[in-house]
Design a protein around this motif. Sequence first.
Motif, PDB file in Angstrom:
ATOM      1  N   GLY A  67     101.842   8.076-107.468  1.00 16.98           N
ATOM      2  CA  GLY A  67     102.076   8.856-106.125  1.00 16.98           C
ATOM      3  C   GLY A  67     102.472   7.753-105.092  1.00 16.98           C
ATOM      4  O   GLY A  67     102.689   7.736-103.700  1.00 16.98           O
ATOM      5  N   GLN A  68     102.392   6.284-105.668  1.00  8.07           N
ATOM      6  CA  GLN A  68     102.701   4.951-104.310  1.00  8.07           C
ATOM      7  C   GLN A  68     103.547   4.894-103.306  1.00  8.07           C
ATOM      8  O   GLN A  68     103.580   4.929-102.593  1.00  8.07           O
ATOM      9  CB  GLN A  68     101.520   3.598-105.157  1.00  8.07           C
ATOM     10  N   PRO A  69     104.725   5.378-104.376  1.00  6.14           N
ATOM     11  CA  PRO A  69     105.842   5.305-103.230  1.00  6.14           C
ATOM     12  C   PRO A  69     105.939   6.327-101.910  1.00  6.14           C
ATOM     13  O   PRO A  69     105.813   5.938-100.910  1.00  6.14           O
ATOM     14  CB  PRO A  69     106.812   5.676-104.115  1.00  6.14           C
ATOM     15  N   LEU A  70     105.085   7.276-102.578  1.00  8.77           N
ATOM     16  CA  LEU A  70     105.389   8.760-101.268  1.00  8.77           C
ATOM     17  C   LEU A  70     104.308   8.250-100.316  1.00  8.77           C
ATOM     18  O   LEU A  70     105.016   8.311 -98.976  1.00  8.77           O
ATOM     19  CB  LEU A  70     104.707   9.495-101.954  1.00  8.77           C
ATOM     20  N   GLN A  71     103.263   7.405-100.935  1.00  8.32           N
ATOM     21  CA  GLN A  71     102.079   7.243 -99.824  1.00  8.32           C
ATOM     22  C   GLN A  71     102.359   6.128 -99.112  1.00  8.32           C
ATOM     23  O   GLN A  71     102.092   5.845 -97.331  1.00  8.32           O
ATOM     24  CB  GLN A  71     100.817   6.451-100.755  1.00  8.32           C
ATOM     25  N   ARG A  72     103.287   5.325 -99.517  1.00 12.78           N
ATOM     26  CA  ARG A  72     104.456   3.673 -99.091  1.00 12.78           C
ATOM     27  C   ARG A  72     104.698   4.067 -97.985  1.00 12.78           C
ATOM     28  O   ARG A  72     104.813   4.169 -96.948  1.00 12.78           O
ATOM     29  CB  ARG A  72     104.243   2.778 -99.478  1.00 12.78           C
ATOM     30  N   SER A  73     105.317   5.552 -98.413  1.00 14.77           N
ATOM     31  CA  SER A  73     106.465   5.548 -97.707  1.00 14.77           C
ATOM     32  C   SER A  73     107.029   6.830 -96.616  1.00 14.77           C
ATOM     33  O   SER A  73     108.651   6.995 -96.258  1.00 14.77           O
ATOM     34  CB  SER A  73     108.068   4.988 -98.168  1.00 14.77           C
ATOM     35  N   ALA A  74     106.847   7.610 -96.990  1.00 14.77           N
ATOM     36  CA  ALA A  74     106.953   8.696 -96.915  1.00 14.77           C
ATOM     37  C   ALA A  74     105.315   9.462 -95.634  1.00 14.77           C
ATOM     38  O   ALA A  74     105.123  10.823 -96.186  1.00 14.77           O
ATOM     39  CB  ALA A  74     106.536  10.247 -97.561  1.00 14.77           C
ATOM     40  N   PRO A  75     105.160   8.917 -94.873  1.00 12.09           N
ATOM     41  CA  PRO A  75     103.911  10.232 -94.429  1.00 12.09           C
ATOM     42  C   PRO A  75     104.410  11.047 -93.270  1.00 12.09           C
ATOM     43  O   PRO A  75     102.879  11.493 -93.254  1.00 12.09           O
ATOM     44  CB  PRO A  75     103.816   8.605 -92.982  1.00 12.09           C
ATOM     45  N   ARG A  76     104.955  11.421 -93.202  1.00 15.46           N
ATOM     46  CA  ARG A  76     105.796  12.244 -92.661  1.00 15.46           C
ATOM     47  C   ARG A  76     105.925  13.471 -93.820  1.00 15.46           C
ATOM     48  O   ARG A  76     104.855  14.832 -93.355  1.00 15.46           O
ATOM     49  CB  ARG A  76     107.062  11.974 -92.333  1.00 15.46           C
ATOM     50  N   PHE A  77     105.840  13.230 -94.787  1.00 13.01           N
ATOM     51  CA  PHE A  77     105.754  14.133 -96.407  1.00 13.01           C
ATOM     52  C   PHE A  77     104.329  14.635 -96.129  1.00 13.01           C
ATOM     53  O   PHE A  77     103.894  15.248 -96.704  1.00 13.01           O
ATOM     54  CB  PHE A  77     106.896  13.401 -97.812  1.00 13.01           C
ATOM     55  N   LEU A  78     103.396  13.073 -96.766  1.00 13.22           N
ATOM     56  CA  LEU A  78     102.349  13.565 -96.446  1.00 13.22           C
ATOM     57  C   LEU A  78     100.935  14.662 -95.433  1.00 13.22           C
ATOM     58  O   LEU A  78     100.471  15.188 -95.355  1.00 13.22           O
ATOM     59  CB  LEU A  78     101.194  11.742 -95.821  1.00 13.22           C
ATOM     60  N   ARG A  79     102.204  14.440 -93.995  1.00 13.01           N
ATOM     61  CA  ARG A  79     101.138  14.993 -93.044  1.00 13.01           C
ATOM     62  C   ARG A  79     101.497  16.543 -93.413  1.00 13.01           C
ATOM     63  O   ARG A  79     101.177  17.771 -93.160  1.00 13.01           O
ATOM     64  CB  ARG A  79     102.332  14.276 -91.369  1.00 13.01           C
ATOM     65  N   LEU A  80     103.036  16.708 -94.287  1.00 17.65           N
ATOM     66  CA  LEU A  80     103.718  18.238 -94.728  1.00 17.65           C
ATOM     67  C   LEU A  80     102.634  19.176 -95.335  1.00 17.65           C
ATOM     68  O   LEU A  80     102.443  19.689 -95.633  1.00 17.65           O
ATOM     69  CB  LEU A  80     104.431  18.179 -95.152  1.00 17.65           C
ATOM     70  N   ILE A  81     102.186  17.654 -96.706  1.00 14.34           N
ATOM     71  CA  ILE A  81     101.116  18.109 -97.381  1.00 14.34           C
ATOM     72  C   ILE A  81     100.205  18.818 -96.675  1.00 14.34           C
ATOM     73  O   ILE A  81      99.085  19.695 -96.911  1.00 14.34           O
ATOM     74  CB  ILE A  81     100.745  16.635 -98.587  1.00 14.34           C
ATOM     75  N   GLN A  82      99.217  18.181 -95.665  1.00 18.70           N
ATOM     76  CA  GLN A  82      98.268  18.552 -95.383  1.00 18.70           C
ATOM     77  C   GLN A  82      98.593  20.024 -94.614  1.00 18.70           C
ATOM     78  O   GLN A  82      97.979  20.411 -95.118  1.00 18.70           O
ATOM     79  CB  GLN A  82      97.979  17.124 -94.137  1.00 18.70           C
ATOM     80  N   ALA A  83      99.057  20.021 -94.127  1.00 21.41           N
ATOM     81  CA  ALA A  83      99.345  21.458 -92.866  1.00 21.41           C
ATOM     82  C   ALA A  83     100.212  22.307 -94.079  1.00 21.41           C
ATOM     83  O   ALA A  83      99.623  23.844 -93.637  1.00 21.41           O
ATOM     84  CB  ALA A  83     101.101  21.189 -92.572  1.00 21.41           C
ATOM     85  N   TYR A  84     100.771  22.646 -95.521  1.00 21.57           N
ATOM     86  CA  TYR A  84     100.250  24.107 -96.053  1.00 21.57           C
ATOM     87  C   TYR A  84     100.016  23.019 -97.663  1.00 21.57           C
ATOM     88  O   TYR A  84     100.476  23.582 -98.414  1.00 21.57           O
ATOM     89  CB  TYR A  84     102.568  23.459 -96.309  1.00 21.57           C
ATOM     90  N   GLN A  85      98.646  22.819 -97.637  1.00 20.24           N
ATOM     91  CA  GLN A  85      98.239  22.261 -98.680  1.00 20.24           C
ATOM     92  C   GLN A  85      97.875  24.193 -99.564  1.00 20.24           C
ATOM     93  O   GLN A  85      98.134  23.801-100.809  1.00 20.24           O
ATOM     94  CB  GLN A  85      96.865  21.689 -98.545  1.00 20.24           C
ATOM     95  N   HIS A  86      97.908  24.768 -98.896  1.00 22.50           N
ATOM     96  CA  HIS A  86      98.151  26.277 -99.693  1.00 22.50           C
ATOM     97  C   HIS A  86      99.379  26.322-100.066  1.00 22.50           C
ATOM     98  O   HIS A  86      99.154  27.463-101.361  1.00 22.50           O
ATOM     99  CB  HIS A  86      97.091  27.297 -98.440  1.00 22.50           C
ATOM    100  N   ARG A  87     101.127  26.050 -99.980  1.00 22.63           N
ATOM    101  CA  ARG A  87     101.453  25.970-100.655  1.00 22.63           C
ATOM    102  C   ARG A  87     102.599  25.075-100.859  1.00 22.63           C
ATOM    103  O   ARG A  87     103.523  25.133-101.820  1.00 22.63           O
ATOM    104  CB  ARG A  87     102.513  26.599 -99.141  1.00 22.63           C
ATOM    105  N   ILE A  88     101.495  23.949-101.988  1.00 28.16           N
ATOM    106  CA  ILE A  88     102.051  22.836-102.532  1.00 28.16           C
ATOM    107  C   ILE A  88     100.255  21.984-103.588  1.00 28.16           C
ATOM    108  O   ILE A  88      99.804  21.912-103.066  1.00 28.16           O
ATOM    109  CB  ILE A  88     101.759  21.485-101.663  1.00 28.16           C
ATOM    110  N   ASP A  89     101.589  22.266-104.457  1.00 27.39           N
ATOM    111  CA  ASP A  89     100.997  21.259-105.912  1.00 27.39           C
ATOM    112  C   ASP A  89     101.445  20.569-106.204  1.00 27.39           C
ATOM    113  O   ASP A  89     102.192  20.631-106.697  1.00 27.39           O
ATOM    114  CB  ASP A  89     100.861  22.712-106.972  1.00 27.39           C
ATOM    115  N   LEU A  90     100.397  19.388-106.503  1.00 29.48           N
ATOM    116  CA  LEU A  90     100.956  18.264-107.035  1.00 29.48           C
ATOM    117  C   LEU A  90     100.560  17.716-107.592  1.00 29.48           C
ATOM    118  O   LEU A  90      99.188  18.213-108.302  1.00 29.48           O
ATOM    119  CB  LEU A  90     100.516  16.742-105.685  1.00 29.48           C
ATOM    120  N   ARG A  91     101.209  16.994-109.120  1.00 33.67           N
ATOM    121  CA  ARG A  91     100.178  16.570-110.187  1.00 33.67           C
ATOM    122  C   ARG A  91     100.408  15.314-110.157  1.00 33.67           C
ATOM    123  O   ARG A  91     101.835  14.913-110.089  1.00 33.67           O
ATOM    124  CB  ARG A  91     100.674  17.985-111.607  1.00 33.67           C
TER     125      ARG A  91
END
Length: 158
Positions: A67-91
């Motif tokens: 997940g490092q590339p997402l953490q480094r270059s996609a802060p907007r996606f990380l905020r999306l994960i926080q906002a919709y954590q009840h609809r997103i599953d990551l593995r």
Amino acid sequence: MEALHTPFDTRSAFQQHLASCISAAQHTLCLFDPDFASWELGNSNMDTALRRFLHGGGQLQLVAHQGQPLQRSAPRFLRLIQAYQHRIDLRRTHPALRQLSDSFCLADQSHLVRRFHSDHFRGEYSVFDATDVKTYQDRFITIWLDSGPGLLETPSEI
């Protein structure tokens, strides 16, 4: 409906078909890539499409080797994960699966964007091809079941 297959071999074509696939989704999005580095999940257009999908009740499942590339270059996606954590599953894949090198997005069991190898942009966008969709749905389920938590190294991980 008749099946449609559109081959592609450029980054821009991949992004265009990925956007079409995500925009078509209403219920489920299943994403697999070794690291999602080339998916541009953090750009504003992708954020808008994913927020529309999730706000409408969609469920997003995402599996990667790291997940490092997402953490480094996609802060907007990380905020999306926080906002919709009840609809997103990551593995995160288990080490035994780390040799998998393809990449795909499956939407509502009807749209499929696949790259044959994640290091290249050669692939195909398929719509309404029941055989292709079933193959990749089964593949995603297998990868999902052989994966576990720990994709992101932050407390916001789902």
